[in-house]
Enzyme design. Structure first.
Site, short mmCIF file in Angstrom:
data_model
loop_
_atom_site.label_atom_id
_atom_site.label_comp_id
_atom_site.label_asym_id
_atom_site.label_seq_id
_atom_site.Cartn_x
_atom_site.Cartn_y
_atom_site.Cartn_z
N GLU A 172 0.80 -1.23 0.00
CA GLU A 172 0.00 0.00 0.00
C GLU A 172 0.83 1.28 0.00
OE1 GLU A 172 -2.99 -0.04 3.06
OE2 GLU A 172 -3.99 -1.79 2.21
N GLU A 369 -5.29 -8.73 1.33
CA GLU A 369 -5.91 -8.33 2.59
C GLU A 369 -7.40 -8.10 2.37
OE1 GLU A 369 -4.23 -4.88 4.61
OE2 GLU A 369 -2.19 -5.59 4.20
C1 FCB Z 1 -4.30 -1.98 5.76
C2 FCB Z 1 -2.88 -2.26 6.19
C3 FCB Z 1 -2.76 -3.30 7.26
C4 FCB Z 1 -3.84 -3.14 8.32
C5 FCB Z 1 -5.21 -3.03 7.68
C6 FCB Z 1 -6.34 -2.92 8.67
O1 FCB Z 1 -4.37 -0.74 5.13
O2 FCB Z 1 -2.12 -2.69 5.08
O3 FCB Z 1 -1.47 -3.24 7.81
O4 FCB Z 1 -3.55 -2.04 9.12
O5 FCB Z 1 -5.23 -1.93 6.82
#
Ligand code: FCB
Length: 463
Positions: A172, A369
């Site tokens: 990110e 994620e």
């Molecule tokens: C994302 C991050 C991860 C975590 C989630 C909730 O943006 O990559 O590390 O904090 O959010």
């Protein structure tokens, strides 16, 4: 692109990041990262959530006894993949130069223990813990950061490339630079609220973002140079943009513009090898020095990734707003019960996966994620049980959306929940729980929640 591994089974996993879980902040020669400074020195969580929290201990996974117990839970859950990140300053304490063998050994052992448990390691090289000394020299704003990162990547590929076959270069970039670093800046200066960003700040971060994309390209190039057989990708925060008023030309334009900055810019760079000039112009309007040299375009063009890691939590509802950066605001959440990371819209994930299929040549995708937290109403302790029906429902509906897109031809190779364990949630410290397993941060006791049982049953039911 390297499309091998097509025969590999679908990956059912979970994701984490070094600073959020490891602790061991001074152990065995580890250097400091900017997050050690943000939390210990600048007390950033105190300024954002009113409590002084650090990742010094986190959930203690630097301890082999702890992480082996955690791997036993992963096995019980049925995971066949686990994404974690490597702490750059644990491996290179100064960010460049001398390698800390003890740091590398920790990751070698961790990877071997995952493999012995039948779990494929997915290793992220950089999940925001920039070496502190190099951050003081400008971090990603320094052009040398491209070489610093490539050299670090070379060390990791040499040490782990024989046993890790899926690498993620960066996590990110946009959130690292345009959210976390700007919050830290605002908290430090005290001149404005932590989340009140300006167009000037966005313009100023733009060259850093470009350098991150160059660093990605340089690391991908290094991966190829070493002739490694696995796959290398990047994890991007992708937010489908929805104009708040679908009839309003201003909101529609604002949503399109933000889509360019957050989604299209990195996607075009890492998948098509191009730089969208309209985005450069949007940010260049707030930073006249921002321009892309031809040599940079060539580096990006030559190094597209093997797969795209999708970090998806929510769409953004966008409207015009004179006081917001780039004249827009994207914080609205119409949901009655609000998830920490935004409106719950599984259909937007489905749409996003079809967009990758249709606009980007259907690249291999791993959902690197996806997950949610809703606060105390979704952490109901009941004897030995912890009920988290909202998280469970969130996961069920998002997995359905992923499998639907896959059935419609999107080349999705895996799905990783954020996160297996509650952990250190950056600027919010320990006040935001995302885990399928509850962690008592005082005792390090792990207690599976209902979402854990849901995910275990779902994985077990796969053909
Ligand atoms: C994302 C991050 C991860 C975590 C989630 C909730 O943006 O990559 O590390 O904090 O959010």
């Amino acid at each position: 692109m390297n499309h091998q591994n097509t025969t590999r089974p679908f990956l059912w996993g979970a994701a984490s990041a070094a600073y959020q879980v490891e602790g061991g902040w001074r152990a065995d020669g580890r250097g400091l990262s900017k997050w050690d400074v943000f939390t210990n020195g600048e007390r950033i969580t105190e300024k954002v959530v009113g409590a002084h929290h650090t990742g010094n201990v986190a959930i203690n996974t630097y301890d082999p006894v702890q992480y082996r117990n955690d791997i036993a839970l992963m096995r019980d859950l049925g995971l066949n993949a686990y994404r974690f990140s490597l702490s750059w300053p644990r491996i290179l304490p100064d960010g460049t130069g001398a390698v800390n063998t003890a740091g590398l050994d920790y990751y070698r052992r961790f990877v071997d223990d995952l493999l012995a448990a039948g779990i494929a390691p997915i290793a992220t090289l950089y999940h925001w813990d920039f070496p502190a000394g190099l951050f003081d020299r400008g971090g990603w704003h320094n052009r040398d950061s491209i070489d610093w990162f490539r050299d670090y990547a070379a060390v990791v590929f040499e040490a782990l490339g024989d046993r890790v076959d899926t690498f993620v270069t960066l996590n990110e970039p946009f959130i690292d630079l345009f959210l976390m670093d700007l919050i830290a800046e605002n908290a430090r200066s005290g001149e404005r609220e932590p989340f009140a960003f300006t167009s000037e700040q966005y313009g100023r971060q733009a060259p850093g973002m470009h350098n991150l994309l160059l660093a990605n390209a340089a690391a991908v190039g290094e991966f190829r140079r070493q002739g490694l057989s696995g796959m290398v990708g990047i994890a991007l925060p992708l937010y489908p943009m929805i104009p708040i008023d679908g009839e309003d030309a201003g909101d529609i334009a604002a949503a399109a513009q933000l889509d360019g900055v957050i989604n299209r810019w990195p996607l075009d760079a890492v998948l098509k090898g191009t730089v969208p000039d309209d985005v450069v112009a949007t940010l260049g309007a707030h930073n006249p020095a921002f321009a892309i040299p031809e040599a940079d375009r060539a580096l990006i063009a030559a190094n597209s990734v093997d797969f795209i890691g999708v970090n998806y939590y929510a769409p953004m509802f966008v409207e015009t707003d004179e006081s917001g950066p780039l004249g827009m605001a994207a914080g609205a959440n119409p949901d009655e019960v609000k998830a920490f990371n935004g409106p719950v819209r599984p259909e937007a994930l489905h749409g996003l996966l079809l967009r990758l299929r249709d606009d980007y040549g259907n690249p291999p995708v791993i959902i690197t994620e996806n997950g949610a937290g809703f606060g105390d109403i979704d952490e109901v302790h009941d004897g030995d049980a912890i009920h988290d029906p909202l998280r469970t429902d969130y996961l069920r509906r998002h997995i359905d959306a992923v499998l639907k897109a896959k059935a419609e031809g999107a080349d999705v190779r895996g799905y990783l929940v954020w996160s297996l364990f509650d952990n250190f949630e950056w600027i919010q410290g320990y006040t935001r729980r995302f885990g399928m397993v509850h962690v008592d941060f005082e005792t390090q006791t792990r207690t599976p929640k209902d979402s854990y049982a849901f995910y275990r049953d779902l994985i077990a039911a796969q053909p």
